[in-house]
Design a protein around this motif. Structure first.
Motif, short mmCIF file in Angstrom:
data_model
loop_
_atom_site.label_atom_id
_atom_site.label_comp_id
_atom_site.label_asym_id
_atom_site.label_seq_id
_atom_site.Cartn_x
_atom_site.Cartn_y
_atom_site.Cartn_z
N ILE A 49 0.82 -1.22 0.00
CA ILE A 49 0.00 0.00 0.00
C ILE A 49 0.85 1.27 0.00
O ILE A 49 0.33 2.39 0.04
CB ILE A 49 -0.97 0.02 1.19
N LYS A 50 2.18 1.09 -0.05
CA LYS A 50 3.13 2.21 -0.16
C LYS A 50 3.00 3.20 1.00
O LYS A 50 3.03 4.41 0.82
CB LYS A 50 2.97 2.92 -1.51
N LYS A 51 2.86 2.63 2.18
CA LYS A 51 2.83 3.43 3.40
C LYS A 51 3.76 2.81 4.44
O LYS A 51 4.17 1.66 4.32
CB LYS A 51 1.41 3.50 3.99
N ALA A 52 4.07 3.59 5.47
CA ALA A 52 4.87 3.07 6.57
C ALA A 52 4.68 3.97 7.78
O ALA A 52 4.48 5.18 7.65
CB ALA A 52 6.35 3.00 6.20
N TRP A 53 4.79 3.37 8.98
CA TRP A 53 4.77 4.14 10.21
C TRP A 53 6.18 4.65 10.48
O TRP A 53 7.13 3.87 10.56
CB TRP A 53 4.29 3.28 11.38
N PHE A 54 6.30 5.98 10.63
CA PHE A 54 7.59 6.60 10.93
C PHE A 54 7.58 7.09 12.37
O PHE A 54 6.63 7.76 12.80
CB PHE A 54 7.86 7.79 10.01
N LEU A 55 8.64 6.78 13.10
CA LEU A 55 8.76 7.21 14.48
C LEU A 55 9.19 8.67 14.53
O LEU A 55 10.15 9.08 13.86
CB LEU A 55 9.79 6.33 15.19
N LEU A 56 8.50 9.46 15.35
CA LEU A 56 8.79 10.89 15.48
C LEU A 56 9.49 11.23 16.78
O LEU A 56 10.33 12.15 16.81
CB LEU A 56 7.50 11.71 15.39
N ALA A 57 9.15 10.55 17.88
CA ALA A 57 9.70 10.97 19.16
C ALA A 57 9.64 9.84 20.18
O ALA A 57 8.73 9.00 20.15
CB ALA A 57 8.94 12.18 19.69
N TYR A 58 10.63 9.86 21.08
CA TYR A 58 10.71 8.93 22.21
C TYR A 58 10.76 9.72 23.51
O TYR A 58 11.39 10.78 23.60
CB TYR A 58 12.03 8.15 22.17
N GLU A 59 10.15 9.19 24.54
CA GLU A 59 10.35 9.59 25.94
C GLU A 59 10.60 8.29 26.69
O GLU A 59 9.72 7.42 26.76
CB GLU A 59 9.13 10.29 26.50
N ALA A 114 5.29 9.95 -1.84
CA ALA A 114 5.35 11.39 -1.67
C ALA A 114 6.27 11.81 -0.53
O ALA A 114 6.66 12.97 -0.44
CB ALA A 114 3.95 11.94 -1.41
N ARG A 115 6.65 10.86 0.35
CA ARG A 115 7.46 11.10 1.54
C ARG A 115 6.85 12.19 2.39
O ARG A 115 7.51 13.14 2.84
CB ARG A 115 8.90 11.47 1.17
#
Length: 233
Positions: A49-59, A114-115
């Motif tokens: 499906i040309k998607k992915a979960w990208f991690l933005l932040a950690y605590e 599209a990134r």
């Protein structure tokens, strides 16, 4: 909630026999990946499906050292989905159910062609049941470091740092950053913001920031754009 059990192997530890922070991130990353595979929304599904979960932040809170040969349980559950963002909790426990590490994280769903982020739909989250696993300080989307900074090393992003999403893997930022943390610094909290993805062959410039209650580390590209911000305290 999804969990898996593991025994800490030699290749997961550093010269002191403890699991370093970047390997703790790898354990957590593995756990969320295992959960996605288990519910039928794994890497092949997202590739189609040309998607992915990208991690933005950690605590992250580090509560006890994790050592060679230790039996551990790694767990995770998504906690919320709203608009462009999702949140997820992770933990690592010993075999007596004691917390060794806890983390709150923030993610976005990306269009890989599209990134750029896309709005999360009901179809995207139908595989997951949200659950709050523990109380903890919420993840910080924006980390502010002191303006006084010391330039450190410049390095080129290697092919071995690149994951299936085509950019530098989140744990490898911390592998590089770990070289800048003074060995005599006592810390058990970690914050990370991933601001701009980095591709193979790009150059990253590291900076050390002296903070009131710890240190900050930032990575910039040659254009001066901030790529990742890290604070340990």
């Amino acid at each position: 909630m999804y969990t898996y059990e593991a025994v800490v192997g030699y290749s997961r530890t550093d010269r002191t026999g403890k699991v370093p922070i970047y390997e703790i991130l790898n354990y957590m990353q593995d756990c969320s990946t295992f959960q996605s595979e288990a519910v039928g929304a794994g890497l092949n599904y997202y590739k189609e499906i040309k998607k992915a979960w990208f991690l933005l932040a950690y605590e992250i809170e580090l509560l006890q050292p994790i050592r060679l040969g230790q039996k551990i349980v790694v767990g995770t559950a998504p906690t919320d989905f709203k608009g462009l963002y999702g949140t997820r909790q992770f933990f690592i426990k010993d075999d007596r159910d004691n917390y060794l590490a806890k983390a709150n994280t923030m993610w976005t769903l990306m269009d890989l062609e599209a990134r750029c982020p896309v709005r999360i739909t009901e179809d995207d989250i139908k595989y997951y049941e949200t659950q709050k696993l523990f109380e903890m300080k919420p993840v910080q989307r924006k980390i502010r470091l002191s303006q006084e900074k010391e330039q450190k090393d410049t390095f080129t992003v290697l092919k071995t740092y690149i994951d299936s999403n085509g950019h530098m893997n989140n744990a490898d930022y911390m592998r590089v950053a770990a070289e800048l943390i003074p060995e005599d610094l006592l810390w058990n909290h970690l914050q990370i913001n991933y601001r701009k993805e980095v591709m193979v062959g790009e150059k990253m410039i590291s900076f050390l920031h002296q903070e009131e209650n710890g240190i900050g580390i930032s990575f910039e590209n040659e254009a001066g754009e901030v790529l990742t911000v890290i604070k340990v305290y």
